[in-house]
Design a protein around this motif. Structure first.
Motif, PDB file in Angstrom:
ATOM      1  N   LYS A  98       0.177  -1.268  -5.011  1.00 61.49           N
ATOM      2  CA  LYS A  98       1.306  -1.341  -5.990  1.00 61.49           C
ATOM      3  C   LYS A  98       1.690  -3.001  -5.981  1.00 61.49           C
ATOM      4  O   LYS A  98       2.215  -3.521  -4.785  1.00 61.49           O
ATOM      5  CB  LYS A  98       2.480  -0.499  -5.500  1.00 61.49           C
ATOM      6  CG  LYS A  98       3.509  -0.307  -6.539  1.00 61.49           C
ATOM      7  CD  LYS A  98       4.692   0.536  -6.338  1.00 61.49           C
ATOM      8  CE  LYS A  98       5.804   0.346  -7.235  1.00 61.49           C
ATOM      9  NZ  LYS A  98       6.951   1.175  -6.847  1.00 61.49           N
ATOM     10  N   LYS A 125      -4.835   6.321  -0.986  1.00 62.13           N
ATOM     11  CA  LYS A 125      -4.371   4.873  -0.905  1.00 62.13           C
ATOM     12  C   LYS A 125      -4.290   4.208  -1.909  1.00 62.13           C
ATOM     13  O   LYS A 125      -5.614   4.090  -2.613  1.00 62.13           O
ATOM     14  CB  LYS A 125      -4.929   4.271   0.455  1.00 62.13           C
ATOM     15  CG  LYS A 125      -4.314   2.995   0.703  1.00 62.13           C
ATOM     16  CD  LYS A 125      -4.701   2.247   1.833  1.00 62.13           C
ATOM     17  CE  LYS A 125      -5.886   2.831   2.530  1.00 62.13           C
ATOM     18  NZ  LYS A 125      -6.399   1.802   3.821  1.00 62.13           N
ATOM     19  N   GLN A 126      -3.158   3.489  -2.547  1.00 57.31           N
ATOM     20  CA  GLN A 126      -3.056   2.679  -3.760  1.00 57.31           C
ATOM     21  C   GLN A 126      -2.280   1.570  -3.496  1.00 57.31           C
ATOM     22  O   GLN A 126      -1.789   1.627  -2.639  1.00 57.31           O
ATOM     23  CB  GLN A 126      -2.527   3.747  -4.850  1.00 57.31           C
ATOM     24  CG  GLN A 126      -3.065   4.813  -5.232  1.00 57.31           C
ATOM     25  CD  GLN A 126      -4.489   4.573  -6.275  1.00 57.31           C
ATOM     26  OE1 GLN A 126      -4.275   4.115  -7.358  1.00 57.31           O
ATOM     27  NE2 GLN A 126      -5.507   5.084  -5.656  1.00 57.31           N
ATOM     28  N   GLN A 180     -10.087   5.380  -5.836  1.00 56.70           N
ATOM     29  CA  GLN A 180     -10.322   6.697  -6.385  1.00 56.70           C
ATOM     30  C   GLN A 180     -11.771   7.014  -6.366  1.00 56.70           C
ATOM     31  O   GLN A 180     -12.204   8.257  -6.111  1.00 56.70           O
ATOM     32  CB  GLN A 180      -9.645   6.735  -7.675  1.00 56.70           C
ATOM     33  CG  GLN A 180      -8.216   6.643  -7.606  1.00 56.70           C
ATOM     34  CD  GLN A 180      -7.773   6.932  -9.069  1.00 56.70           C
ATOM     35  OE1 GLN A 180      -8.441   7.143  -9.867  1.00 56.70           O
ATOM     36  NE2 GLN A 180      -6.414   6.462  -9.426  1.00 56.70           N
ATOM     37  N   THR A 236       0.995  -1.075  -0.087  1.00 57.07           N
ATOM     38  CA  THR A 236       0.067   0.053   0.136  1.00 57.07           C
ATOM     39  C   THR A 236       0.783   1.233  -0.155  1.00 57.07           C
ATOM     40  O   THR A 236       1.724   1.418   0.620  1.00 57.07           O
ATOM     41  CB  THR A 236      -0.938   0.046   1.216  1.00 57.07           C
ATOM     42  OG1 THR A 236      -1.703  -1.332   1.287  1.00 57.07           O
ATOM     43  CG2 THR A 236      -1.759   1.102   1.322  1.00 57.07           C
ATOM     44  N   ILE A 237       0.674   2.339  -1.158  1.00 54.13           N
ATOM     45  CA  ILE A 237       1.470   3.460  -0.874  1.00 54.13           C
ATOM     46  C   ILE A 237       0.396   4.505  -0.839  1.00 54.13           C
ATOM     47  O   ILE A 237      -0.907   4.356  -1.360  1.00 54.13           O
ATOM     48  CB  ILE A 237       2.410   3.357  -2.191  1.00 54.13           C
ATOM     49  CG1 ILE A 237       1.342   3.485  -3.471  1.00 54.13           C
ATOM     50  CG2 ILE A 237       3.510   2.467  -2.241  1.00 54.13           C
ATOM     51  CD1 ILE A 237       2.083   3.548  -4.673  1.00 54.13           C
ATOM     52  N   LEU A 238       0.793   5.675  -0.579  1.00 52.07           N
ATOM     53  CA  LEU A 238      -0.028   6.996  -0.518  1.00 52.07           C
ATOM     54  C   LEU A 238       0.292   7.765  -1.634  1.00 52.07           C
ATOM     55  O   LEU A 238       1.604   8.145  -1.902  1.00 52.07           O
ATOM     56  CB  LEU A 238       0.111   7.646   0.652  1.00 52.07           C
ATOM     57  CG  LEU A 238      -0.924   8.682   1.063  1.00 52.07           C
ATOM     58  CD1 LEU A 238      -2.267   8.048   1.332  1.00 52.07           C
ATOM     59  CD2 LEU A 238      -0.451   9.278   2.409  1.00 52.07           C
ATOM     60  N   GLU A 239      -0.525   7.766  -2.757  1.00 52.71           N
ATOM     61  CA  GLU A 239      -0.303   8.862  -4.004  1.00 52.71           C
ATOM     62  C   GLU A 239      -1.210   9.746  -4.244  1.00 52.71           C
ATOM     63  O   GLU A 239      -2.489   9.582  -4.133  1.00 52.71           O
ATOM     64  CB  GLU A 239      -0.414   7.861  -5.191  1.00 52.71           C
ATOM     65  CG  GLU A 239       0.220   8.196  -6.431  1.00 52.71           C
ATOM     66  CD  GLU A 239       0.129   7.268  -7.661  1.00 52.71           C
ATOM     67  OE1 GLU A 239      -0.788   7.517  -8.584  1.00 52.71           O
ATOM     68  OE2 GLU A 239       1.193   6.359  -7.422  1.00 52.71           O
ATOM     69  N   ASP A 240      -1.054  11.114  -4.194  1.00 54.90           N
ATOM     70  CA  ASP A 240      -2.315  12.110  -4.062  1.00 54.90           C
ATOM     71  C   ASP A 240      -3.099  11.879  -3.051  1.00 54.90           C
ATOM     72  O   ASP A 240      -4.349  12.102  -3.278  1.00 54.90           O
ATOM     73  CB  ASP A 240      -2.566  12.228  -5.641  1.00 54.90           C
ATOM     74  CG  ASP A 240      -1.966  12.251  -6.771  1.00 54.90           C
ATOM     75  OD1 ASP A 240      -0.616  12.960  -6.590  1.00 54.90           O
ATOM     76  OD2 ASP A 240      -1.932  11.987  -7.938  1.00 54.90           O
ATOM     77  N   ASN A 241      -2.632  11.541  -1.738  1.00 58.42           N
ATOM     78  CA  ASN A 241      -3.328  11.497  -0.618  1.00 58.42           C
ATOM     79  C   ASN A 241      -4.555  10.475  -0.853  1.00 58.42           C
ATOM     80  O   ASN A 241      -5.567  10.483  -0.178  1.00 58.42           O
ATOM     81  CB  ASN A 241      -4.060  12.773  -0.385  1.00 58.42           C
ATOM     82  CG  ASN A 241      -3.131  13.893   0.250  1.00 58.42           C
ATOM     83  OD1 ASN A 241      -2.285  13.347   0.726  1.00 58.42           O
ATOM     84  ND2 ASN A 241      -3.384  15.092   0.175  1.00 58.42           N
ATOM     85  N   GLU A 295      -5.245  -2.898 -10.773  1.00 57.86           N
ATOM     86  CA  GLU A 295      -5.556  -1.364 -11.515  1.00 57.86           C
ATOM     87  C   GLU A 295      -7.076  -1.245 -11.059  1.00 57.86           C
ATOM     88  O   GLU A 295      -7.541  -0.156 -10.802  1.00 57.86           O
ATOM     89  CB  GLU A 295      -5.379  -1.733 -12.945  1.00 57.86           C
ATOM     90  CG  GLU A 295      -5.945  -0.467 -13.501  1.00 57.86           C
ATOM     91  CD  GLU A 295      -5.724  -0.486 -15.158  1.00 57.86           C
ATOM     92  OE1 GLU A 295      -6.225   0.428 -15.999  1.00 57.86           O
ATOM     93  OE2 GLU A 295      -5.270  -1.687 -15.635  1.00 57.86           O
ATOM     94  N   ASN A 336      -7.436  -0.065  -7.375  1.00 59.50           N
ATOM     95  CA  ASN A 336      -6.767   1.254  -7.361  1.00 59.50           C
ATOM     96  C   ASN A 336      -7.997   2.236  -7.825  1.00 59.50           C
ATOM     97  O   ASN A 336      -8.210   3.355  -7.350  1.00 59.50           O
ATOM     98  CB  ASN A 336      -5.697   1.711  -8.227  1.00 59.50           C
ATOM     99  CG  ASN A 336      -4.561   0.841  -7.196  1.00 59.50           C
ATOM    100  OD1 ASN A 336      -4.472   0.781  -6.250  1.00 59.50           O
ATOM    101  ND2 ASN A 336      -3.345   0.616  -7.987  1.00 59.50           N
TER     102      ASN A 336
END
Length: 162
Positions: free
Chosen positions: A92, A89-90, A139, A82-87, A132, A135
């Protein structure tokens, strides 16, 4: 707050809501495309598995060849972080390498048909589509939360005018 400021705030909120709703529609379209890709990949993988089963025989490619609870333990070849991208959670994909990674094709023998290799690659690729899709779903949820927050703010602006 003057009427002019309220009107400007209301216009800004309505514009933002419009943009978020359009983004939501695009995200839903992307998610549907992703789900179709998952379905197509799984169907193609199953067709290649069926061809392999036909070539090798029904007992050579069956669930009896799969590991059970009493089998030796092994690590998954693909995991997610789990990563934080543009606030937001996504997920990878992280591909594992090392001695503990087992090639699942070896469960079915040493000389396996090309269709079994194709099925493995297709199912591996479908994992990418699943990540994908997840994710995109994350969003969508974030977008829904933003829409709800803007609706509350819009109601606050409307209630100030009365």
């Amino acid at each position: 707050m003057t009427c002019e400021q309220k009107a400007d705030d209301m216009e800004m909120v309505c514009d933002l809501l419009d943009k978020l709703v359009l983004r939501q529609l695009l995200l839903i379209e992307d998610k549907m495309r992703c789900e179709l890709n998952i379905e197509t990949s799984i169907n193609n993988g199953c067709i290649h598995l069926a061809k392999s089963r036909y070539i090798m025989g029904q007992n050579s490619v069956s669930k009896e060849r799969l590991p059970t609870e009493s089998s030796a333990e092994f690590s998954a070849s693909v995991t997610c972080d789990t990563i934080l991208e543009d606030n937001i959670k996504q997920l990878k994909i992280k591909t594992e390498t090392g001695s503990s990674v087992i090639n699942p094709l070896n469960w079915f023998g040493v000389l396996v048909p090309q269709n079994l290799h194709k099925a493995k690659d297709i199912f591996k690729n479908s994992v990418n589509y699943v990540v994908e899709c997840v994710n995109i779903q994350l969003q969508i949820i974030e977008n829904i939360n933003n829409i709800e927050a803007l609706k509350k703010y819009k109601n606050i602006i409307l209630n100030r005018s009365t």
